[in-house]
Design a protein around this motif. Structure first.
Motif, PDB file in Angstrom:
ATOM      1  N   LEU A 235       0.824  -1.204   0.000  1.00 10.74           N
ATOM      2  CA  LEU A 235       0.000   0.000   0.000  1.00 10.74           C
ATOM      3  C   LEU A 235       0.862   1.260   0.000  1.00 10.74           C
ATOM      4  O   LEU A 235       0.503   2.275  -0.600  1.00 10.74           O
ATOM      5  CB  LEU A 235      -0.925  -0.009   1.209  1.00 10.74           C
ATOM      6  CG  LEU A 235      -1.931  -1.165   1.206  1.00 10.74           C
ATOM      7  CD1 LEU A 235      -2.537  -1.361   2.586  1.00 10.74           C
ATOM      8  CD2 LEU A 235      -3.026  -0.930   0.178  1.00 10.74           C
ATOM      9  N   ARG A 236       2.006   1.177   0.660  1.00 12.22           N
ATOM     10  CA  ARG A 236       2.907   2.327   0.662  1.00 12.22           C
ATOM     11  C   ARG A 236       3.463   2.577  -0.742  1.00 12.22           C
ATOM     12  O   ARG A 236       3.607   3.723  -1.180  1.00 12.22           O
ATOM     13  CB  ARG A 236       4.028   2.094   1.676  1.00 12.22           C
ATOM     14  CG  ARG A 236       4.845   3.337   1.979  1.00 12.22           C
ATOM     15  CD  ARG A 236       5.582   3.230   3.298  1.00 12.22           C
ATOM     16  NE  ARG A 236       4.700   3.499   4.434  1.00 12.22           N
ATOM     17  CZ  ARG A 236       4.408   2.607   5.369  1.00 12.22           C
ATOM     18  NH1 ARG A 236       4.919   1.399   5.323  1.00 12.22           N
ATOM     19  NH2 ARG A 236       3.608   2.944   6.362  1.00 12.22           N
ATOM     20  N   GLU A 237       3.763   1.492  -1.455  1.00  7.47           N
ATOM     21  CA  GLU A 237       4.217   1.629  -2.854  1.00  7.47           C
ATOM     22  C   GLU A 237       3.176   2.328  -3.711  1.00  7.47           C
ATOM     23  O   GLU A 237       3.500   3.071  -4.636  1.00  7.47           O
ATOM     24  CB  GLU A 237       4.519   0.255  -3.442  1.00  7.47           C
ATOM     25  CG  GLU A 237       5.801  -0.384  -2.940  1.00  7.47           C
ATOM     26  CD  GLU A 237       5.995  -1.776  -3.519  1.00  7.47           C
ATOM     27  OE1 GLU A 237       5.147  -2.209  -4.334  1.00  7.47           O
ATOM     28  OE2 GLU A 237       6.996  -2.432  -3.174  1.00  7.47           O
ATOM     29  N   ASP A 238       1.906   2.080  -3.411  1.00  9.59           N
ATOM     30  CA  ASP A 238       0.819   2.683  -4.178  1.00  9.59           C
ATOM     31  C   ASP A 238       0.415   4.051  -3.666  1.00  9.59           C
ATOM     32  O   ASP A 238      -0.558   4.644  -4.154  1.00  9.59           O
ATOM     33  CB  ASP A 238      -0.408   1.757  -4.147  1.00  9.59           C
ATOM     34  CG  ASP A 238      -0.158   0.441  -4.870  1.00  9.59           C
ATOM     35  OD1 ASP A 238       0.772   0.389  -5.705  1.00  9.59           O
ATOM     36  OD2 ASP A 238      -0.886  -0.535  -4.597  1.00  9.59           O
ATOM     37  N   GLY A 239       1.125   4.575  -2.675  1.00 12.23           N
ATOM     38  CA  GLY A 239       0.836   5.907  -2.156  1.00 12.23           C
ATOM     39  C   GLY A 239      -0.386   5.989  -1.268  1.00 12.23           C
ATOM     40  O   GLY A 239      -0.908   7.080  -1.029  1.00 12.23           O
ATOM     41  N   LYS A 240      -0.821   4.845  -0.729  1.00 12.07           N
ATOM     42  CA  LYS A 240      -2.038   4.841   0.086  1.00 12.07           C
ATOM     43  C   LYS A 240      -1.762   4.955   1.579  1.00 12.07           C
ATOM     44  O   LYS A 240      -2.698   5.075   2.374  1.00 12.07           O
ATOM     45  CB  LYS A 240      -2.844   3.571  -0.182  1.00 12.07           C
ATOM     46  CG  LYS A 240      -3.373   3.485  -1.606  1.00 12.07           C
ATOM     47  CD  LYS A 240      -4.192   2.214  -1.809  1.00 12.07           C
ATOM     48  CE  LYS A 240      -4.761   2.130  -3.219  1.00 12.07           C
ATOM     49  NZ  LYS A 240      -5.555   0.891  -3.421  1.00 12.07           N
ATOM     50  N   LEU A 241      -0.494   4.881   1.982  1.00 16.50           N
ATOM     51  CA  LEU A 241      -0.131   5.008   3.388  1.00 16.50           C
ATOM     52  C   LEU A 241       0.844   6.171   3.562  1.00 16.50           C
ATOM     53  O   LEU A 241       1.774   6.334   2.763  1.00 16.50           O
ATOM     54  CB  LEU A 241       0.528   3.728   3.907  1.00 16.50           C
ATOM     55  CG  LEU A 241      -0.364   2.512   4.118  1.00 16.50           C
ATOM     56  CD1 LEU A 241       0.476   1.322   4.565  1.00 16.50           C
ATOM     57  CD2 LEU A 241      -1.454   2.795   5.133  1.00 16.50           C
ATOM     58  N   GLY A 242       0.636   6.933   4.619  1.00 14.62           N
ATOM     59  CA  GLY A 242       1.542   8.027   4.906  1.00 14.62           C
ATOM     60  C   GLY A 242       2.516   7.665   6.007  1.00 14.62           C
ATOM     61  O   GLY A 242       2.675   6.507   6.379  1.00 14.62           O
ATOM     62  N   SER A 243       3.183   8.681   6.555  1.00 17.41           N
ATOM     63  CA  SER A 243       4.104   8.457   7.664  1.00 17.41           C
ATOM     64  C   SER A 243       3.323   8.451   8.970  1.00 17.41           C
ATOM     65  O   SER A 243       2.189   8.918   9.047  1.00 17.41           O
ATOM     66  CB  SER A 243       5.175   9.548   7.697  1.00 17.41           C
ATOM     67  OG  SER A 243       4.564  10.820   7.821  1.00 17.41           O
ATOM     68  N   ALA A 244       3.913   7.886  10.004  1.00 18.83           N
ATOM     69  CA  ALA A 244       3.242   7.812  11.299  1.00 18.83           C
ATOM     70  C   ALA A 244       4.207   8.208  12.405  1.00 18.83           C
ATOM     71  O   ALA A 244       5.412   8.007  12.297  1.00 18.83           O
ATOM     72  CB  ALA A 244       2.715   6.404  11.555  1.00 18.83           C
ATOM     73  N   ASN A 245       3.657   8.791  13.467  1.00 21.04           N
ATOM     74  CA  ASN A 245       4.479   9.144  14.613  1.00 21.04           C
ATOM     75  C   ASN A 245       4.783   7.901  15.441  1.00 21.04           C
ATOM     76  O   ASN A 245       4.063   6.899  15.380  1.00 21.04           O
ATOM     77  CB  ASN A 245       3.744  10.173  15.479  1.00 21.04           C
ATOM     78  CG  ASN A 245       3.521  11.482  14.754  1.00 21.04           C
ATOM     79  OD1 ASN A 245       4.389  11.928  14.008  1.00 21.04           O
ATOM     80  ND2 ASN A 245       2.367  12.079  14.960  1.00 21.04           N
ATOM     81  N   ALA A 246       5.842   7.967  16.212  1.00 22.57           N
ATOM     82  CA  ALA A 246       6.176   6.859  17.096  1.00 22.57           C
ATOM     83  C   ALA A 246       5.070   6.691  18.139  1.00 22.57           C
ATOM     84  O   ALA A 246       4.489   7.669  18.609  1.00 22.57           O
ATOM     85  CB  ALA A 246       7.513   7.118  17.787  1.00 22.57           C
ATOM     86  N   PRO A 247       4.749   5.466  18.509  1.00 26.20           N
ATOM     87  CA  PRO A 247       3.695   5.254  19.503  1.00 26.20           C
ATOM     88  C   PRO A 247       4.074   5.834  20.854  1.00 26.20           C
ATOM     89  O   PRO A 247       5.242   5.834  21.234  1.00 26.20           O
ATOM     90  CB  PRO A 247       3.569   3.730  19.558  1.00 26.20           C
ATOM     91  CG  PRO A 247       4.877   3.211  19.068  1.00 26.20           C
ATOM     92  CD  PRO A 247       5.352   4.197  18.051  1.00 26.20           C
ATOM     93  N   GLU A 248       3.084   6.332  21.579  1.00 26.91           N
ATOM     94  CA  GLU A 248       3.312   6.965  22.870  1.00 26.91           C
ATOM     95  C   GLU A 248       2.792   6.081  23.994  1.00 26.91           C
ATOM     96  O   GLU A 248       1.805   5.361  23.838  1.00 26.91           O
ATOM     97  CB  GLU A 248       2.608   8.327  22.925  1.00 26.91           C
ATOM     98  CG  GLU A 248       3.106   9.319  21.890  1.00 26.91           C
ATOM     99  CD  GLU A 248       2.347  10.630  21.945  1.00 26.91           C
ATOM    100  OE1 GLU A 248       1.408  10.729  22.777  1.00 26.91           O
ATOM    101  OE2 GLU A 248       2.675  11.541  21.181  1.00 26.91           O
ATOM    102  N   MET A 249       3.448   6.175  25.152  1.00 29.65           N
ATOM    103  CA  MET A 249       2.981   5.461  26.329  1.00 29.65           C
ATOM    104  C   MET A 249       1.629   6.009  26.773  1.00 29.65           C
ATOM    105  O   MET A 249       1.356   7.202  26.631  1.00 29.65           O
ATOM    106  CB  MET A 249       3.980   5.594  27.477  1.00 29.65           C
ATOM    107  CG  MET A 249       5.180   4.683  27.379  1.00 29.65           C
ATOM    108  SD  MET A 249       4.767   2.926  27.556  1.00 29.65           S
ATOM    109  CE  MET A 249       4.250   2.846  29.283  1.00 29.65           C
TER     110      MET A 249
END
Length: 421
Positions: A235-249
């Motif tokens: 999906l990332r190859e197809d441009g359907k996923l963006g970047s994400a922040n690191a998970p928080e406690m």
């Protein structure tokens, strides 16, 4: 943006396991508890995992719940679905994995679906269609004595074909090591031969990523959380996923509690590691059968313990002790009594200020989360492979770690609470 990935998990710990996997792959994930019957805030989410308590439900109920989850995920825009079950294929000769997969396949109109429960980080691998738990075939591992889903066969083709209306064939290790194109070609050959499920070998994470690439565009994938790690790249190859922040406690720092219902060897070892350090109390099925006093006594006992120490309430026992309790009270009644008692304890203690809870066991997690009224979870950082901290979304701040009974090292409970400042 619509949801691009959807998952249907047959228990709550498996759902957080998969959600954790996708978060590590940079996907923004929300986990919902059951099929939502009201508005759920999915703002910013790219994937949704629907957590069901269907692993040991009656087959008809498991199928109905799973089909409802599929329809809801499709309405959110998901065009690829992962049916997530345990990496030890927890089921019985009647189901529920095969019947649920059959129903999802029919609703999606697909001709073949991969079957891959492998999770190498936790010792689950598949070779020549045989599922291994570390160095033992599944049927020779401790899973052979599971009180609800004893696994007496290690061959995934036989297991799947025995539960399903359709035949299952093998995509062998040699095809996997030849790459995604070879895996897809092997699945095509199985389709031509009339086999509707493709059991795919996998020995390490690179194999799982290869399988993931081979599943590009396939509406239905089935397996453990491991196979999910290879899906976002497509999906990332197809441009359907963006970047994400690191998970928080999670934002919680009150009293801490462990609720353990799993009877797995791993959970029993984790209990043993803290019994001499923490206040611990064991739930007695015979006392439960006499009435509700045992539960209230446990709640009062827990609140009387020092507030700076985690408290452990457990029902975990070795196979002989479990079998004896089932013989006295009946298998279903014994299990339901214990689950309800643990859920009642967790609910009461949460109302009294406990806001960090580790739950060990899939069935126990389902009962506890339902009792707490949690509808959705934000996925936080990983404690151990397959187990993250999560935070209940809503008005109440509550940190939850839902652990499959087999997961985590001996010091898992200490490690979990040690992540908080």
């Amino acid at each position: 943006m619509p949801i691009v990935l959807g998952a249907i998990a047959d228990d709550f710990t498996g759902a957080t396991d998969l959600a954790n996997t996708w978060v590590r792959e940079g996907v923004r994930v929300v986990q919902v508890i059951g099929v939502p019957d009201n508005d759920i805030d999915l703002t910013g989410a790219e994937a949704v995992v629907v957590a069901l308590k269907s692993r040991t439900a009656p087959v008809e109920a498991a199928v109905a719940q799973s089909r409802a989850a599929l329809a809801w995920l499709q309405a959110q825009g998901a065009d690829q679905i992962l049916f997530k079950y345990c990496s030890t294929f927890d089921s019985t000769a009647r189901g529920n994995i095969g019947p649920v997969a059959d129903a999802l396949m029919a609703d999606l109109g697909v001709s073949i679906a991969p079957v891959c429960p492998a999770f190498p980080a936790n010792g689950r691998t598949v070779y020549q269609g045989t599922l291994f738990v570390w160095d033992l075939p599944l049927a020779e591992s401790s899973m052979k004595d599971h009180p609800l889903t004893p696994m007496r066969d290690s061959n995934l083709m036989r297991l799947m074909s025995g539960q399903s209306r359709h035949a299952a064939g093998l995509v062998p290790f040699a095809s996997v090591r030849d790459g995604a194109t070879a895996v897809r070609a092997a699945m095509d050959r199985l389709t031509e031969a009339g086999q509707r499920y493709a059991v795919v070998d996998a020995l390490d994470d690179d194999d799982l990523r290869t399988i993931g690439r081979a599943c590009k565009g396939m509406p239905l994938v089935t397996g453990g959380s491991g196979v999910g790690m290879g899906l976002p790249a497509n999906l990332r190859e197809d441009g359907k996923l963006g970047s994400a922040n690191a998970p928080e406690m999670p934002m919680a720092g009150g009293r801490a509690l462990v609720i353990a219902g799993s009877c797995s060897a791993a959970t029993r070892a984790q209990i043993g590691a803290v019994q001499d350090r923490w206040p611990t109390r064991k739930i007695d099925p015979d006392r439960l059968a006499e009435g509700s006093a045992h539960v209230q006594e446990t709640i009062d006992w827990a609140m009387a313990q020092p507030s700076d120490s985690p408290v452990l309430v457990y029902a975990s026992a070795d196979p002989a002790e479990v079998a004896a309790a089932q013989a006295r009270h009946g298998t279903e009644k014994a299990g339901n009594m214990v689950e309800q008692a643990l859920a009642d304890v967790a609910q009461a203690l949460a109302q009294r200020g406990v806001d960090r809870i580790v739950v060990a066991g899939g069935e126990t997690s389902g009962a506890v989360v339902s009792a707490l009224g949690v509808q959705s979870l934000r996925i936080g950082p990983e404690i151990a492979p397959g187990v993250p901290w999560t935070e209940a979304q809503g008005d109440t701040r509550l940190a939850l770690a839902l652990k499959s009974g087999n997961f985590g090292g001996t010091e898992f409970f200490n490690d979990a609470f040690g992540m908080f400042p």
